[in-house]
Enzyme design. Structure first.
Site, PDB file in Angstrom:
ATOM      1  N   TYR A   1      31.791  35.314  39.509  1.00 45.00           N
ATOM      2  CA  TYR A   1      33.016  34.910  38.823  1.00 45.00           C
ATOM      3  C   TYR A   1      33.828  33.939  39.680  1.00 45.00           C
ATOM      4  O   TYR A   1      34.158  32.826  39.248  1.00 45.00           O
ATOM      5  CB  TYR A   1      33.828  36.162  38.502  1.00 45.00           C
ATOM      6  CG  TYR A   1      35.166  35.886  37.879  1.00 45.00           C
ATOM      7  CD1 TYR A   1      35.291  35.678  36.519  1.00 45.00           C
ATOM      8  CD2 TYR A   1      36.320  35.832  38.656  1.00 45.00           C
ATOM      9  CE1 TYR A   1      36.525  35.425  35.938  1.00 45.00           C
ATOM     10  CE2 TYR A   1      37.558  35.577  38.083  1.00 45.00           C
ATOM     11  CZ  TYR A   1      37.656  35.370  36.737  1.00 45.00           C
ATOM     12  OH  TYR A   1      38.877  35.112  36.168  1.00 45.00           O
TER      13      TYR A   1
ATOM     14  N   ASP B   1      43.730  39.214  44.124  1.00 44.96           N
ATOM     15  CA  ASP B   1      42.753  39.747  45.077  1.00 44.96           C
ATOM     16  C   ASP B   1      42.396  38.751  46.173  1.00 44.96           C
ATOM     17  O   ASP B   1      41.949  39.150  47.250  1.00 44.96           O
ATOM     18  CB  ASP B   1      41.493  40.196  44.324  1.00 44.96           C
ATOM     19  CG  ASP B   1      40.969  39.116  43.390  1.00 44.96           C
ATOM     20  OD1 ASP B   1      40.301  38.198  43.872  1.00 44.96           O
ATOM     21  OD2 ASP B   1      41.262  39.179  42.176  1.00 44.96           O
TER      22      ASP B   1
ATOM     23  N   GLU C   1      50.957  35.296  41.732  1.00 39.87           N
ATOM     24  CA  GLU C   1      50.433  36.584  41.225  1.00 39.87           C
ATOM     25  C   GLU C   1      51.624  37.465  40.888  1.00 39.87           C
ATOM     26  O   GLU C   1      52.575  37.554  41.658  1.00 39.87           O
ATOM     27  CB  GLU C   1      49.543  37.220  42.305  1.00 39.87           C
ATOM     28  CG  GLU C   1      49.298  38.714  42.176  1.00 39.87           C
ATOM     29  CD  GLU C   1      48.527  39.145  40.924  1.00 39.87           C
ATOM     30  OE1 GLU C   1      47.444  38.609  40.673  1.00 39.87           O
ATOM     31  OE2 GLU C   1      49.042  40.036  40.201  1.00 39.87           O
TER      32      GLU C   1
ATOM     33  N   GLY D   1      53.467  34.051  36.344  1.00 44.65           N
ATOM     34  CA  GLY D   1      52.886  32.714  36.331  1.00 44.65           C
ATOM     35  C   GLY D   1      53.503  31.814  35.269  1.00 44.65           C
ATOM     36  O   GLY D   1      53.575  30.591  35.447  1.00 44.65           O
TER      37      GLY D   1
ATOM     38  N   ASP E   1      43.278  32.718  36.874  1.00 48.27           N
ATOM     39  CA  ASP E   1      42.402  33.875  37.082  1.00 48.27           C
ATOM     40  C   ASP E   1      43.147  35.105  36.594  1.00 48.27           C
ATOM     41  O   ASP E   1      43.739  35.852  37.365  1.00 48.27           O
ATOM     42  CB  ASP E   1      42.075  33.984  38.574  1.00 48.27           C
ATOM     43  CG  ASP E   1      41.253  35.220  38.879  1.00 48.27           C
ATOM     44  OD1 ASP E   1      40.663  35.788  37.954  1.00 48.27           O
ATOM     45  OD2 ASP E   1      41.212  35.626  40.051  1.00 48.27           O
TER      46      ASP E   1
ATOM     47  N   SER F   1      43.933  38.608  34.032  1.00 47.22           N
ATOM     48  CA  SER F   1      43.323  39.766  33.386  1.00 47.22           C
ATOM     49  C   SER F   1      43.293  39.495  31.871  1.00 47.22           C
ATOM     50  O   SER F   1      43.657  38.414  31.422  1.00 47.22           O
ATOM     51  CB  SER F   1      44.103  41.031  33.754  1.00 47.22           C
ATOM     52  OG  SER F   1      45.428  40.753  34.123  1.00 47.22           O
ATOM     53  N   ASP F   2      42.884  40.498  31.086  1.00 41.50           N
ATOM     54  CA  ASP F   2      42.747  40.299  29.634  1.00 41.50           C
ATOM     55  C   ASP F   2      44.112  40.176  28.947  1.00 41.50           C
ATOM     56  O   ASP F   2      45.123  40.606  29.497  1.00 41.50           O
ATOM     57  CB  ASP F   2      41.975  41.477  29.026  1.00 41.50           C
ATOM     58  CG  ASP F   2      40.534  41.500  29.499  1.00 41.50           C
ATOM     59  OD1 ASP F   2      39.932  40.416  29.558  1.00 41.50           O
ATOM     60  OD2 ASP F   2      40.035  42.590  29.825  1.00 41.50           O
TER      61      ASP F   2
ATOM     62  N   TYR G   1      31.303  42.971  33.918  1.00 40.63           N
ATOM     63  CA  TYR G   1      32.287  42.638  32.884  1.00 40.63           C
ATOM     64  C   TYR G   1      31.740  43.067  31.524  1.00 40.63           C
ATOM     65  O   TYR G   1      30.524  43.050  31.321  1.00 40.63           O
ATOM     66  CB  TYR G   1      32.597  41.132  32.881  1.00 40.63           C
ATOM     67  CG  TYR G   1      33.586  40.712  33.942  1.00 40.63           C
ATOM     68  CD1 TYR G   1      34.372  41.650  34.605  1.00 40.63           C
ATOM     69  CD2 TYR G   1      33.747  39.382  34.282  1.00 40.63           C
ATOM     70  CE1 TYR G   1      35.277  41.263  35.580  1.00 40.63           C
ATOM     71  CE2 TYR G   1      34.659  38.990  35.253  1.00 40.63           C
ATOM     72  CZ  TYR G   1      35.414  39.941  35.896  1.00 40.63           C
ATOM     73  OH  TYR G   1      36.308  39.564  36.850  1.00 40.63           O
TER      74      TYR G   1
HETATM   75  N1  SAM Z   1      39.650  37.674  40.527  1.00 44.05           N
HETATM   76  C1  SAM Z   1      39.192  38.577  39.618  1.00 44.05           C
HETATM   77  C2  SAM Z   1      37.707  38.693  39.486  1.00 44.05           C
HETATM   78  O1  SAM Z   1      36.964  38.597  40.425  1.00 44.05           O
HETATM   79  O2  SAM Z   1      37.287  38.956  38.389  1.00 44.05           O
HETATM   80  C3  SAM Z   1      39.912  39.381  38.655  1.00 44.05           C
HETATM   81  C4  SAM Z   1      41.117  39.036  37.917  1.00 44.05           C
HETATM   82  S1  SAM Z   1      42.620  39.131  38.824  1.00 44.05           S
HETATM   83  C5  SAM Z   1      42.657  40.638  39.646  1.00 44.05           C
HETATM   84  C6  SAM Z   1      43.803  39.083  37.542  1.00 44.05           C
HETATM   85  C7  SAM Z   1      45.208  39.098  38.053  1.00 44.05           C
HETATM   86  O3  SAM Z   1      46.098  38.448  37.146  1.00 44.05           O
HETATM   87  C8  SAM Z   1      45.770  40.503  38.272  1.00 44.05           C
HETATM   88  O4  SAM Z   1      45.960  40.723  39.642  1.00 44.05           O
HETATM   89  C9  SAM Z   1      47.090  40.501  37.483  1.00 44.05           C
HETATM   90  O5  SAM Z   1      48.108  41.211  38.141  1.00 44.05           O
HETATM   91  C10 SAM Z   1      47.375  39.008  37.391  1.00 44.05           C
HETATM   92  N2  SAM Z   1      48.292  38.639  36.316  1.00 44.05           N
HETATM   93  C11 SAM Z   1      48.349  39.142  35.056  1.00 44.05           C
HETATM   94  N3  SAM Z   1      49.342  38.576  34.364  1.00 44.05           N
HETATM   95  C12 SAM Z   1      49.946  37.678  35.187  1.00 44.05           C
HETATM   96  C13 SAM Z   1      51.033  36.782  35.028  1.00 44.05           C
HETATM   97  N4  SAM Z   1      51.710  36.705  33.871  1.00 44.05           N
HETATM   98  N5  SAM Z   1      51.375  36.006  36.090  1.00 44.05           N
HETATM   99  C14 SAM Z   1      50.698  36.086  37.250  1.00 44.05           C
HETATM  100  N6  SAM Z   1      49.658  36.919  37.456  1.00 44.05           N
HETATM  101  C15 SAM Z   1      49.274  37.704  36.436  1.00 44.05           C
END
Ligand code: SAM
Length: 306
Positions: free
Chosen positions: A78, A103, A123, A155, A173, A175-176, A242
């Site tokens: 990914y 991460d 983040e 963000g 990057d 989440s859903d 996934y």
């Molecule tokens: N890097 C990843 C991988 O290897 O699949 C996974 C996804 S990453 C952990 C998704 C991040 O987006 C999460 O840490 C979440 O807290 C962040 N996130 C979600 N909504 C957000 C927003 N509105 N603004 C900034 N970050 C956000």
């Protein structure tokens, strides 16, 4: 037929004791499971439930609100693709913004590019950053790059304050689209991205699975075609942990110097001398880059019609 009825029932269990099962309305009727060796962390942040467990076959696993975000074994598939697909497609990327990605894995990959001078990350959840530092050292290593500045915040709000034309590339990057990431899939967000990019700048955003989420993908593609006047493309990669085993990316460019994502102009290969401490590339190469844009007919038909 060689399996007796009794035996068969052993395979049928909605939640297998001692296993993590990923159950969500985003993929009704199916749930991938991993055997848990040990739960390492469980917490609740202001935004989501955060859990880390040690699995028996995929290393440590990060879970947010019950959904697997990354495992040590397959995160390369990914992180490398979401970064090198856009950054290898433009000459001399200098300023890069990452939204989400707490991460640090995306940062680790961006830092392989020696032309990059500034890496900003926004983040929303500090707990994700802290947990990654503690349990995923090979991922959070991305923060060690001195070009990185971490902003903790939403963000969407961050992007609104970015001066026009600032970035060469923006990598989302997320989440859903259930929970804090919902707005990152909506039209106003893409409009702010387009404004924050220089002419001919690129976005690469996590764009779900062609097996599960064609309806979401259709909306993203339709919005992007209206907003990004350069090129609009969908690519995908295989990530075993996934849902459905694949994940897609939306890659677009703004009006300006044309970007042909399918023919990268800025190659990076595993023997590249930069950032040796990040380890070699495990997944990305130029063949995978080209292949990522080949779509099965059912998806191609829908995506091209939008
Ligand atoms: N890097 C990843 C991988 O290897 O699949 C996974 C996804 S990453 C952990 C998704 C991040 O987006 C999460 O840490 C979440 O807290 C962040 N996130 C979600 N909504 C957000 C927003 N509105 N603004 C900034 N970050 C956000």
């Amino acid at each position: 037929n060689s399996i007796s009825t009794n035996k068969e029932s052993e395979y049928i269990s909605s939640v297998i004791p001692g296993w993590f099962s990923e159950i969500s309305p985003m993929w009704p009727g199916e749930a991938h499971s991993l055997k848990v060796e040990k739960i390492l962390f469980q917490g609740k942040s202001e935004y989501q439930n955060v859990m880390v467990f040690q699995s028996s076959t995929y290393g440590n696993v990060l879970v947010l609100d019950g959904v697997i975000q990354l495992t040590e074994r397959d995160e390369c598939a990914y992180q490398e693709m979401i970064v090198h697909l856009p950054l290898c497609s433009i000459p001399n990327p200098k300023k890069v913004l990452v939204i989400g990605g707490g991460d640090g894995g995306v940062l680790r990959e961006v830092s392989r590019h020696s032309t990059v001078e500034q890496i900003d990350i926004c983040e929303i959840d500090k707990m994700v950053v802290d947990v990654s530092e503690q349990f995923f050292p090979h991922v959070s290593i991305g923060y060690k790059d001195p070009r990185v500045t971490l902003h903790i915040g939403d963000g969407v709000a961050f992007l609104k304050a970015v001066p026009e034309g600032t970035y060469d590339a923006i990598i989302v990057d997320s989440s859903d689209p259930i929970g804090p990431a919902q707005e990152l899939f909506e039209k106003p967000f893409f409009e702010s991205v387009a404004k924050a990019l220089r002419p001919g700048g690129v976005i690469c955003t996590q764009a779900e699975s062609i097996w599960l989420h064609m309806h979401i993908i259709e909306d993203i593609v339709a919005n992007c075609r209206q907003i990004f006047k350069g090129s609009v493309n969908y690519a995908w990669t295989s990530v075993p942990t996934y849902p459905s085993g694949v994940i897609g990316f939306m890659l677009c460019s703004t009006e300006g110097p044309p970007v042909d994502f399918k023919h990268p102009v800025n190659p990076i290969e595993s023997d590249d001398g930069h950032c040796k401490s990040n380890g070699p590339l495990k997944f990305y190469n130029k063949e995978m880059h080209a292949a990522a844009f080949c779509l099965p007919s059912f998806a191609k038909k829908v995506i091209e019609s939008k």
